[in-house]
Design an enzyme around this catalytic site. Structure first.
Site, PDB file in Angstrom:
ATOM      1  N   GLU A   1       0.868  -1.170   0.000  1.00 16.78           N
ATOM      2  CA  GLU A   1       0.000   0.000   0.000  1.00 16.78           C
ATOM      3  C   GLU A   1       0.908   1.225   0.000  1.00 16.78           C
ATOM      4  O   GLU A   1       1.813   1.321   0.844  1.00 16.78           O
ATOM      5  CB  GLU A   1      -0.887   0.006   1.258  1.00 16.78           C
ATOM      6  CG  GLU A   1      -1.817   1.201   1.247  1.00 16.78           C
ATOM      7  CD  GLU A   1      -2.757   1.282   2.449  1.00 16.78           C
ATOM      8  OE1 GLU A   1      -2.679   0.419   3.341  1.00 16.78           O
ATOM      9  OE2 GLU A   1      -3.554   2.239   2.467  1.00 16.78           O
TER      10      GLU A   1
ATOM     11  N   ARG B   1       5.532 -12.886   9.557  1.00 13.42           N
ATOM     12  CA  ARG B   1       6.182 -11.614   9.226  1.00 13.42           C
ATOM     13  C   ARG B   1       7.495 -11.494   9.991  1.00 13.42           C
ATOM     14  O   ARG B   1       7.710 -12.131  11.010  1.00 13.42           O
ATOM     15  CB  ARG B   1       5.255 -10.435   9.449  1.00 13.42           C
ATOM     16  CG  ARG B   1       4.853 -10.163  10.872  1.00 13.42           C
ATOM     17  CD  ARG B   1       3.697  -9.167  10.948  1.00 13.42           C
ATOM     18  NE  ARG B   1       4.072  -7.832  10.540  1.00 13.42           N
ATOM     19  CZ  ARG B   1       3.465  -7.161   9.563  1.00 13.42           C
ATOM     20  NH1 ARG B   1       2.481  -7.691   8.875  1.00 13.42           N
ATOM     21  NH2 ARG B   1       3.829  -5.942   9.261  1.00 13.42           N
TER      22      ARG B   1
ATOM     23  N   LYS C   1       4.618   0.507   9.274  1.00 12.57           N
ATOM     24  CA  LYS C   1       4.645   1.833   8.652  1.00 12.57           C
ATOM     25  C   LYS C   1       4.010   2.891   9.549  1.00 12.57           C
ATOM     26  O   LYS C   1       4.478   4.019   9.605  1.00 12.57           O
ATOM     27  CB  LYS C   1       3.946   1.785   7.299  1.00 12.57           C
ATOM     28  CG  LYS C   1       4.841   1.216   6.212  1.00 12.57           C
ATOM     29  CD  LYS C   1       4.147   1.225   4.872  1.00 12.57           C
ATOM     30  CE  LYS C   1       3.218   0.057   4.754  1.00 12.57           C
ATOM     31  NZ  LYS C   1       2.573  -0.057   3.455  1.00 12.57           N
TER      32      LYS C   1
HETATM   33  P1  ATP Z   1       3.028  -2.357   7.915  1.00  8.46           P
HETATM   34  O1  ATP Z   1       2.505  -3.182   9.030  1.00  8.46           O
HETATM   35  O2  ATP Z   1       4.482  -2.036   8.021  1.00  8.46           O
HETATM   36  O3  ATP Z   1       2.202  -1.148   7.640  1.00  8.46           O
HETATM   37  P2  ATP Z   1       1.723  -3.658   5.806  1.00  8.46           P
HETATM   38  O4  ATP Z   1       1.550  -5.120   5.828  1.00  8.46           O
HETATM   39  O5  ATP Z   1       0.539  -2.824   6.117  1.00  8.46           O
HETATM   40  O6  ATP Z   1       2.967  -3.305   6.674  1.00  8.46           O
HETATM   41  P3  ATP Z   1       1.787  -3.434   3.000  1.00  8.46           P
HETATM   42  O7  ATP Z   1       2.193  -2.286   2.163  1.00  8.46           O
HETATM   43  O8  ATP Z   1       0.362  -3.798   3.020  1.00  8.46           O
HETATM   44  O9  ATP Z   1       2.288  -3.146   4.459  1.00  8.46           O
HETATM   45  O10 ATP Z   1       2.687  -4.714   2.708  1.00  8.46           O
HETATM   46  C1  ATP Z   1       3.010  -5.196   1.452  1.00  8.46           C
HETATM   47  C2  ATP Z   1       3.439  -6.624   1.593  1.00  8.46           C
HETATM   48  O11 ATP Z   1       4.550  -6.736   2.459  1.00  8.46           O
HETATM   49  C3  ATP Z   1       2.321  -7.469   2.209  1.00  8.46           C
HETATM   50  O12 ATP Z   1       2.211  -8.653   1.471  1.00  8.46           O
HETATM   51  C4  ATP Z   1       2.793  -7.718   3.603  1.00  8.46           C
HETATM   52  O13 ATP Z   1       2.312  -8.936   4.084  1.00  8.46           O
HETATM   53  C5  ATP Z   1       4.317  -7.694   3.457  1.00  8.46           C
HETATM   54  N1  ATP Z   1       4.938  -7.303   4.713  1.00  8.46           N
HETATM   55  C6  ATP Z   1       4.739  -6.168   5.414  1.00  8.46           C
HETATM   56  N2  ATP Z   1       5.438  -6.184   6.564  1.00  8.46           N
HETATM   57  C7  ATP Z   1       6.121  -7.354   6.595  1.00  8.46           C
HETATM   58  C8  ATP Z   1       7.022  -7.967   7.526  1.00  8.46           C
HETATM   59  N3  ATP Z   1       7.371  -7.380   8.657  1.00  8.46           N
HETATM   60  N4  ATP Z   1       7.518  -9.197   7.215  1.00  8.46           N
HETATM   61  C9  ATP Z   1       7.189  -9.795   6.072  1.00  8.46           C
HETATM   62  N5  ATP Z   1       6.353  -9.282   5.158  1.00  8.46           N
HETATM   63  C10 ATP Z   1       5.806  -8.069   5.409  1.00  8.46           C
HETATM   64 MG    MG Z   2      -1.239  -3.149   4.936  1.00  5.67          MG
END
Ligand code: ATP
Ligand code: MG
Length: 569
Positions: free
Chosen positions: A40, A266, A276
């Site tokens: 995102e 994760r 984020k």
């Molecule tokens: P955050 O919690 O940092 O906001 P998010 O999952 O909301 O992360 P996205 O932009 O939706 O962020 O993530 C894009 C991809 O990266 C998704 O498939 C998510 O599962 C993966 N991802 C995000 N954080 C991690 C992590 N700590 N370890 C592994 N994969 C991750």
């Molecule tokens: Mg997300």
């Protein structure tokens, strides 16, 4: 054949690789492997995303004909920005991955998604609800009690179509209505209790502008975007395990192509936060200088700090892919940086806290050029000339006036080697009259030790780095420590704000360092080993030809090996 380079070794199996291999064997998707990385655009990417990037692009690359799409999951106009889209693209590219022509945006599917929503309404599988957000929450029930059905649940298909059309046309205020899937208000999975599919939001979108005032929810958008793009394996993090039933419900209800969602743990790393939302708080609260602050474990922060793409990819491979959440020690990340930099970073000499040394028996106007090898790990790296003169700088901590027995560096009457140069012996010191601090160390050198080796086989215990005072370049060097003092600052269970654990000493800036003259040509982003001090990178933002700035990537101390040894005990 044995190989020491992790990059060239065959990838070790993990449960996702096994699923893909098995699906290929059974020809489940006609031999196709299509993955996607779906960020995102509401912030910069961090090391956790790197794990997901390496996994998704890696699986595609490992399988013949495999492809990986870059898809921006942009359905929340209030948080998303084009700046984030651009940073994400440059970070993925820098990590070494290529999505070719396959850059997609969920917002490009808005029209298609709207049609799918209409189809659900027509088939009696979705309805417009006019309860308030508060009421919807109350009606949802709890884990132990079933939810209640809204009085609007049985609206006719015609009424639902009319209302949904008018929602899109902008007739209603935010929150007046939502579109909900008609599933089961008593489902043990709370997400299946008639989840919201669309909400009204009169907020312009960074790509579609004012075209839409209703926006689809994640659970509706994500599965359908996967379906539209013909994804085979939709790999996501564990917290979405509970969403999988809804993912499957939407695709089954619409009877469309159905990818398989697979969840993995994760990445969490000690002494940092990886979310984020929290990273934004650090940036906006001025706790760091920006998303690319070298203390941040964002991709841009790591890049600025001096990490190489290969070191991050190696790290992601090394931590593996598991089904259970765990915490990875930040020392392993640092180990991966050290391992890669050791092979490629030229060695140079830089004095971080200078102390003046005068060689009394070296002629005042004499200047020699000594030879220094650039990298003992890399025979192709060659050597360079290093100027030697009567006045030098050494590290303050390499001299002690009154040393303990085990101090093998310079002290009155003691002899040490200057790397690539000569043996020197301390004969006298000059002190500041007021503070009594040693400000100048006087030595003699032995001309029969040129290159740092004694003709008579005499040995010395200490070898110091140094620079010639007349030739040295002044530089600023930034030393970093962990951003947080606590191993798991983001732990929600403690109930305290993660920012209370910020390390007040995470940055130490040394502004009167002296580095050898060969660094005059060091370009921003280039990486070096400063002998005995660690690996350093020329700062890409603040460094210029007249004001050199270096970031320490990591020290030379292998704390990871130490941790491993103590675990074995
Ligand atoms: P955050 O919690 O940092 O906001 P998010 O999952 O909301 O992360 P996205 O932009 O939706 O962020 O993530 C894009 C991809 O990266 C998704 O498939 C998510 O599962 C993966 N991802 C995000 N954080 C991690 C992590 N700590 N370890 C592994 N994969 C991750
Ligand atoms: Mg997300």
């Amino acid at each position: 054949m044995k190989t020491t380079d992790t990059e060239q070794a065959a990838p070790p199996p993990n449960f996702i690789r096994n699923i893909v291999a098995n699906d290929l064997k059974e020809n489940k998707y006609d031999g196709r492997v299509v993955t996607r990385f779906p960020p995102e655009p509401n912030g910069y990417l961090h090391i956790g995303h790197a794990k997901s990037i390496c996994l998704n692009f890696g699986i595609a690359a490992e399988n013949k004909g495999g492809i990986c799409n870059l898809r921006f999951d942009d359905t929340d106009p209030s948080k998303e920005e084009i700046e984030y889209v651009e940073s994400i693209k440059s970070d993925v590219r820098w990590l070494g991955f290529d999505w070719g022509e396959r850059q997609f945006f969920a917002s490009d599917y808005f029209e298609k998604l709207y049609k799918y929503a209409m189809q659900l309404i027509k088939e009696g599988k979705a309805y417009v609800d006019s309860l308030s957000a508060q009421e919807i929450r109350e009606y949802r029930g709890t884990l132990t009690e079933p939810g209640r059905e809204s009085a609007y649940r049985d609206r006719s298909v015609e009424e639902n179509m009319d209302l949904f059309t008018r929602m899109r046309a902008g007739e209603f205020k935010d929150g007046a209505h939502v579109l909900r899937a008609k599933i089961d208000m008593a489902s043990p999975n709370m997400l299946l209790r008639d989840p919201t599919l669309y909400r009204i939001k009169h907020v312009p979108h960074y790509r579609t502008g004012d075209k839409w005032c209703i926006y689809p929810m994640y659970d509706f958008t994500h599965c359908l975007s996967d379906s539209i793009e013909g994804i085979t394996h939709s790999i996501c993090t564990l917290e979405f395990e509970i969403n999988r039933q809804l993912y499957d419900w939407v695709l089954d209800a619409l009877n469309v192509y159905h990818p398989q969602q697979i969840e993995f743990a994760r990445l969490n790393i000690s002494y940092t936060v990886l979310s984020k939302r929290k990273l934004i708080e650090l940036v906006e609260g001025g706790h760091v200088t920006g998303w690319d602050d070298p203390r941040m474990l964002t991709i841009s922060g790591l890049r600025r700090r001096g990490y190489t793409p290969a070191s991050i990819r190696n790290f992601c491979e090394r931590i593996g892919v598991a089904k259970r959440d765990s915490m990875v020690d930040v020392a392993l990340l640092e180990y991966s940086a050290r391992e890669d930099l050791n092979k490629h970073a030229p060695r140079v000499m830089a004095v971080l806290r200078p102390l003046k040394v005068v060689i009394d028996n070296y002629p005042e106007d004499k200047e020699e050029e000594l030879e220094g090898e650039n990298n003992p790990e890399d025979p192709k790296a060659g050597s360079r000339k290093i100027p030697f003169t009567r006045v030098l700088y050494i590290e303050q901590e390499d001299f002690m006036e009154d040393p303990p027995k085990k101090f093998f560096r310079l002290a009155p009457g003691r002899e040490v080697r200057l790397k690539h140069a000569y043996y020197i012996k301390c004969v006298n010191v000059v002190k500041d009259e007021q503070t009594d601090e040693v400000v100048e160390v006087h030595c003699t050198y032995d001309p029969k030790t040129r290159g740092g080796w004694s003709e008579d086989g005499r040995k010395v215990k200490g070898t110091l780095h140094w620079v010639s005072a007349a030739h040295a370049l002044k530089a600023e060097v930034r030393l970093y420590d962990h951003l947080f003092l606590k191993e798991n600052p983001g732990d929600e269970k403690t109930g305290s704000d993660f920012k209370t654990y910020l390390n007040p000493n995470s940055l130490e800036s040394l502004t009167s360092c002296m580095v050898e003259p060969s660094l005059a040509v060091a370009v921003p982003g280039s990486r070096y080993q400063f002998l005995r001090q660690g690996y350093f990178c020329v700062d890409s933002k603040d460094s210029s030809s007249n004001a050199l700035v270096f970031n320490r990537t990591v020290t030379l101390r292998d704390t990871w090996a130490k941790i491993q040894r103590s675990r074995k005990k």
